[in-house]
Motif scaffolding. Structure first.
Motif, short mmCIF file in Angstrom:
data_model
loop_
_atom_site.label_atom_id
_atom_site.label_comp_id
_atom_site.label_asym_id
_atom_site.label_seq_id
_atom_site.Cartn_x
_atom_site.Cartn_y
_atom_site.Cartn_z
N LEU A 22 -61.07 31.94 45.17
CA LEU A 22 -62.47 31.72 44.84
C LEU A 22 -62.64 30.34 44.20
CD1 LEU A 22 -63.46 35.21 43.39
CD2 LEU A 22 -63.55 34.40 45.75
N THR A 23 -63.87 29.85 44.20
CA THR A 23 -64.13 28.51 43.67
C THR A 23 -65.14 28.59 42.53
OG1 THR A 23 -65.89 28.17 45.30
CG2 THR A 23 -63.67 27.42 45.89
N SER A 24 -65.10 27.57 41.69
CA SER A 24 -66.01 27.51 40.55
C SER A 24 -67.46 27.58 41.00
CB SER A 24 -65.78 26.22 39.77
OG SER A 24 -64.48 26.19 39.22
N GLY A 25 -68.25 28.32 40.24
CA GLY A 25 -69.67 28.43 40.53
C GLY A 25 -70.05 29.65 41.34
N GLN A 26 -69.09 30.36 41.90
CA GLN A 26 -69.41 31.57 42.66
C GLN A 26 -69.81 32.70 41.72
OE1 GLN A 26 -65.69 31.47 45.33
NE2 GLN A 26 -67.27 32.27 46.70
N THR A 27 -70.77 33.50 42.15
CA THR A 27 -71.23 34.65 41.38
C THR A 27 -71.30 35.86 42.29
OG1 THR A 27 -72.51 33.32 39.81
CG2 THR A 27 -73.13 35.62 40.02
#
Length: 382
Positions: free
Chosen positions: A349-354
């Protein structure tokens, strides 16, 4: 209040002539009434516990101050209790009475749900153990031998007191967390700072961050009737507020404490436990999920990475031969009194995913008549 090494009966070791014995933990709770705030802004009458650990109770003046500290100082859910395998735990409960319902003289207890209690006197079930009258204190003793996710609640008039909010998160961390550096766990090498859900022997329940998720709901008509001294509608009980850690969405993603102004005009930190889940990319999240609902089963799901269920009801999922019985799922159904330990791996997963962690019982995504609320929170990748 009884607590080894504690000289001023405050369930803490905070003066120069006090020392904490190895492996001993203490806490002092009060049982009383108060108010909480729902996701739609409604202030709701409730029963619950408050933590007054650190308030001395040795003298008459101390005892009076302790009772005053506990009045209306409610928390919903109840104060979180975190223990270590091998601990000796002394939990003192003081019944300070119902300030807003002075006609009630209810006794209260603590029931450590799922704990293999050796002495029934400490079990909290009033049929076979002590109940605590108004103005009195009892110290419970527990020898903590089994890691896992538990919960606690009052067992006096259980349907009423649990519906009214006397519910709390409780879990026990395993001895495996304290192993020496470079210990070999069947091919997995333990290092300082590694944490596990259970004594798995192979590192398969290791996690980086943990969050409690306590499922709950309540019927506002029942709470209003209790406050207004009306007959309680047990047979007609129908929950319409659906909660995670005492909050409905969007309050579930509020990282701060939710406060409520009580009828005396004082600001009370009524709901201190957030349900917002955050992690860095690549970290493993342990969700300690428990259901203390008294009316319905609930299903929680994720619309992101799957949940690896490694424990149910404070037991590692292993068969008789020691083989893992973990399973991956995007939804998990629990009845009242059940718990589950699930691990979410954010690798890739990558930063900023919700993502959302929510109930698939879609009518429960509501704060009473207000839609798009209720039993839902977010999993955010930092």
């Amino acid at each position: 209040v009884q607590c080894p090494g504690d000289r001023d009966a405050d369930a803490a070791w905070n003066t120069g002539n006090e020392s904490q014995p190895a492996g001993v933990k203490c806490k002092h709770l009060t049982a009383r009434d108060g108010y909480g705030t729902m996701g739609d802004g409604k202030d709701t009458y409730l029963f619950s516990y408050a933590d007054i650990t650190g308030v001395p109770t040795k003298t008459k003046r101390d005892k009076d101050a302790a009772i005053q500290a506990g009045i209306l100082a409610h928390e919903w859910p109840a104060p979180t209790i975190v223990l270590e395998e091998g601990d000796e735990f002394y939990l003192s409960l003081t019944n300070v009475g119902m300030l807003l319902r002075p006609d009630l003289f209810d006794t209260h207890t603590v029931h450590f749900h799922g704990f293999p209690e050796a002495a029934t006197v400490y079990d909290g079930v009033p049929d076979s153990s002590i109940s605590i009258s108004m103005g009195a204190t009892l110290t419970y003793y527990y020898k903590i031998n089994d890691p896992g996710t538990y919960m606690y609640h009052c067992h006096v008039e259980a349907t009423e007191h649990m519906q009214m909010g006397m519910l709390g998160n409780l879990w026990v961390r395993p001895r495996q967390n304290k192993l020496p550096d470079d210990t070999d766990l069947n091919g997995f090498t333990h290092q300082t700072g590694f944490t596990y859900a259970y004594n798995d022997g192979d590192g398969s329940t290791r996690y980086d961050v943990e969050y409690p998720i306590q499922i709950g709901s309540f019927d506002p008509d029942f709470h209003d009737a209790s406050f207004e001294v009306q007959p309680l509608p047990f047979a007609a009980m129908e929950d319409r507020y659906f909660l995670l850690n005492g909050r409905g969405y969007p309050d579930t993603v509020n990282a701060g404490v939710i406060s409520t102004v009580d009828p005396l005009g004082a600001v009370q930190e009524s709901q201190p436990v957030t349900s917002l889940v955050t992690a860095n990319p690549g970290e493993k999240i342990l969700l300690r999920i428990s259901n203390l609902n008294v009316t319905v089963f609930n299903t929680l799901a994720t619309n992101g990475p799957p949940m690896l269920v490694v424990g149910r009801d404070a037991r590692l999922l292993r068969d008789g031969a020691g083989a893992n019985m973990y399973y991956s799922t995007n939804s998990l159904t629990l009845g009242g009194g059940q718990s589950a330990d699930v691990i979410i791996d954010t690798t890739g997963l990558t930063s900023g995913q919700t993502f959302f962690h929510y109930t698939t019982n879609l009518e429960r995504l509501a704060n009473d008549d207000e839609n798009f609320g209720g039993m839902m929170t977010e999993i955010r990748i930092n």
